[in-house]
Scaffold this active site. Sequence first.
Site, PDB file in Angstrom:
ATOM      1  N   LYS A 111      27.641   5.494  22.809  1.00  0.00           N
ATOM      2  CA  LYS A 111      28.237   4.219  23.260  1.00  0.00           C
ATOM      3  C   LYS A 111      29.507   4.606  24.026  1.00  0.00           C
ATOM      4  CE  LYS A 111      31.130   1.413  22.763  1.00  0.00           C
ATOM      5  NZ  LYS A 111      32.174   1.155  23.811  1.00  0.00           N
ATOM      6  N   GLU A 121      38.842  11.867  16.597  1.00  0.00           N
ATOM      7  CA  GLU A 121      39.876  12.446  17.478  1.00  0.00           C
ATOM      8  C   GLU A 121      40.708  11.294  17.997  1.00  0.00           C
ATOM      9  OE1 GLU A 121      39.391  16.251  16.957  1.00  0.00           O
ATOM     10  OE2 GLU A 121      40.914  15.358  18.248  1.00  0.00           O
ATOM     11  N   CYS A 157      44.953  12.499  25.805  1.00  0.00           N
ATOM     12  CA  CYS A 157      45.437  12.575  24.417  1.00  0.00           C
ATOM     13  C   CYS A 157      46.363  13.777  24.269  1.00  0.00           C
ATOM     14  CB  CYS A 157      44.298  12.577  23.415  1.00  0.00           C
ATOM     15  SG  CYS A 157      42.868  13.464  23.947  1.00  0.00           S
ATOM     16  N   GLU A 195      52.604   6.731  20.855  1.00  0.00           N
ATOM     17  CA  GLU A 195      51.771   7.109  22.002  1.00  0.00           C
ATOM     18  C   GLU A 195      51.781   5.961  23.026  1.00  0.00           C
ATOM     19  OE1 GLU A 195      47.422   7.487  21.563  1.00  0.00           O
ATOM     20  OE2 GLU A 195      47.674   9.414  22.585  1.00  0.00           O
TER      21      GLU A 195
HETATM   22  P1  ADP Z   1      41.430   3.298  24.040  1.00  0.00           P
HETATM   23  O1  ADP Z   1      42.739   2.663  23.676  1.00  0.00           O
HETATM   24  O2  ADP Z   1      41.510   4.712  24.435  1.00  0.00           O
HETATM   25  O3  ADP Z   1      40.561   2.448  24.898  1.00  0.00           O
HETATM   26  P2  ADP Z   1      39.822   2.536  21.799  1.00  0.00           P
HETATM   27  O4  ADP Z   1      39.953   3.119  20.444  1.00  0.00           O
HETATM   28  O5  ADP Z   1      40.088   1.098  21.983  1.00  0.00           O
HETATM   29  O6  ADP Z   1      40.740   3.471  22.665  1.00  0.00           O
HETATM   30  O7  ADP Z   1      38.386   2.820  22.413  1.00  0.00           O
HETATM   31  C1  ADP Z   1      37.689   4.014  22.252  1.00  0.00           C
HETATM   32  C2  ADP Z   1      36.225   3.704  22.047  1.00  0.00           C
HETATM   33  O8  ADP Z   1      36.085   2.960  20.836  1.00  0.00           O
HETATM   34  C3  ADP Z   1      35.614   2.829  23.135  1.00  0.00           C
HETATM   35  O9  ADP Z   1      34.280   3.242  23.385  1.00  0.00           O
HETATM   36  C4  ADP Z   1      35.631   1.442  22.514  1.00  0.00           C
HETATM   37  O10 ADP Z   1      34.633   0.593  23.026  1.00  0.00           O
HETATM   38  C5  ADP Z   1      35.350   1.780  21.072  1.00  0.00           C
HETATM   39  N1  ADP Z   1      35.804   0.735  20.122  1.00  0.00           N
HETATM   40  C6  ADP Z   1      36.865  -0.088  20.229  1.00  0.00           C
HETATM   41  N2  ADP Z   1      36.935  -0.901  19.166  1.00  0.00           N
HETATM   42  C7  ADP Z   1      35.895  -0.613  18.340  1.00  0.00           C
HETATM   43  C8  ADP Z   1      35.421  -1.090  17.078  1.00  0.00           C
HETATM   44  N3  ADP Z   1      36.031  -2.075  16.443  1.00  0.00           N
HETATM   45  N4  ADP Z   1      34.315  -0.515  16.565  1.00  0.00           N
HETATM   46  C9  ADP Z   1      33.694   0.497  17.185  1.00  0.00           C
HETATM   47  N5  ADP Z   1      34.084   0.998  18.375  1.00  0.00           N
HETATM   48  C10 ADP Z   1      35.175   0.469  18.955  1.00  0.00           C
END
Ligand code: ADP
Length: 505
Positions: free
Chosen positions: A187, A262, A296, A397
């Site tokens: 995903k 990570e 990161c 961050e």
């Molecule tokens: P960033 O701030 O780098 O976008 P996120 O943690 O929001 O970091 O996103 C990283 C990944 O996690 C993306 O693929 C996002 O769609 C997914 N993601 C965000 N929220 C959720 C959640 N509640 N459950 C599973 N995956 C998530």
Amino acid sequence: MLVSFGGEMRATAGRVYRNFIGGEWVGPSGGASEVNRNPANTDEVIGEFPLSGENDVEAAVAAAREAYKTWRLVPAPKRGEILFRVAELLVKRKEEYARDMTREMGKVLAETRGDVQEAIDMTYYMAGEGRRLFGQTTPSELPNKFAMSVRQPIGVCGMITPWNFPMAIPSWKMMPALVCGNTVVLKPAEDTPLSSYHLVEAMAEAGMPAGVVNLVGGDGPAAGAPLAQNKNVPVVSFTGSTSTGRIIAEICAPEFKHCSLEMGGKNIILILQDANLDLAVDGAIWGGFGTSGQRCTAASRIAVDKKVYGEFVKRFVERSKKLRVGDGLDASTDMGPVINEQQLHTVMSYVEIGKKEGAKLATGGSRLTGGDWAKGWFHEPTVFVDCDAKMRIAQEEIFGPVVAVMPVEGLEQGIAVANDVPYGLSASVYTRNVNAAFSALRDLYTGIVYVNAPTIGAETHLPFGGTKQTGNGHREAAVAAIDFYTEWKSIYVDYSDKLQRAQID
Ligand code: ADP
């Protein structure tokens, strides 16, 4: 079709992409999609990508589960050969994929070429691992008994990836998982689906059997969460923010899923009094502003020995002012846009926080608008100086082009400052003093340490990951990845033809 963009309705155009499930490109079951745009010029549509839900995830996991039955039995060297062919395709298409990546996420072409190259390096490396996947043979306690341990694949791996390394990170997760005999559902981040499509397309073309690799596009809560929750997904690998990582960890805990996280970083460059300042300024510029500070491993803190603080600040600020911000496809651009409007606002809010905290804004501090910047999410390279290590801009961050510089009193205080944050991904020290360098290597509590180089630039055959709230103890890349994607099985073979005494004692 019309979509809402920042409150304004715009027509869409561009190719419609689909999910990849069981070897077929299929539309999302709910029919919803999202238009992705170039962050350097939001008039440019990258494509229309599926917004999947639980049903699509379910179908992808079912396909991966079915494929696992046979893929786990394909000899590992043969699995490695398919990966080798993937790497060959990536080499051929490197330039095309790099250009598309710059269009979809903004970083400059030199960096997107590096991103594709990291995918290539990992794919070749894991292809070779197909002929190793070493276990151990060891003497048994008993005569005529043979003892060994072998690696076993685990099953379907759910992978949730971020937008900042849209080809490198998915391949750093998928290639080791696959060579070990697992199958995958990916995903990707909603901001950068195209690079994942390219990668998966190349994998299918290279001869990956149907169902071994599946791709489901969509947003985090709607598509990522059901993937992590799915009871037929025993392994979850996530890269992203610490707050989302915590959600994933909570999903995985009750089922005892193997879970690799990570997450965030607040990486530091420590410049000692004897450092080569030219080198240190260079490192601070690219560590701080490469990928618009959205790595990161970005160096968002710089601690400088008081004896060279003034000189370093002068040179660093001068260089920061000269950086050219613009479209990453333009060869004269040093720094591209940030990924999206929300990220731009986060960066701007941290600039306000820094000012309120009393840090001195030495350059930058504003959004760039008008002219070539009018249609994108651009922000000036921003340097705060005379920061206190406890300020929020020096602790949290930001994930943008904002660097906090602070004076320190020598190595010992520098290390104390370095370690006094909730994260522990990467750190670097600039010095020509071998004793100081080795002390820093020992005492910096991070997963990665550099000497006389910035905090960025990982290689595929060394473990990648961090301490404290950066990770949960696992590492990516190298043999560490093989360890995560396999389980040990210990095997005892008794060829004595009798029940030996020690076996029943
Ligand atoms: P960033 O701030 O780098 O976008 P996120 O943690 O929001 O970091 O996103 C990283 C990944 O996690 C993306 O693929 C996002 O769609 C997914 N993601 C965000 N929220 C959720 C959640 N509640 N459950 C599973 N995956 C998530």
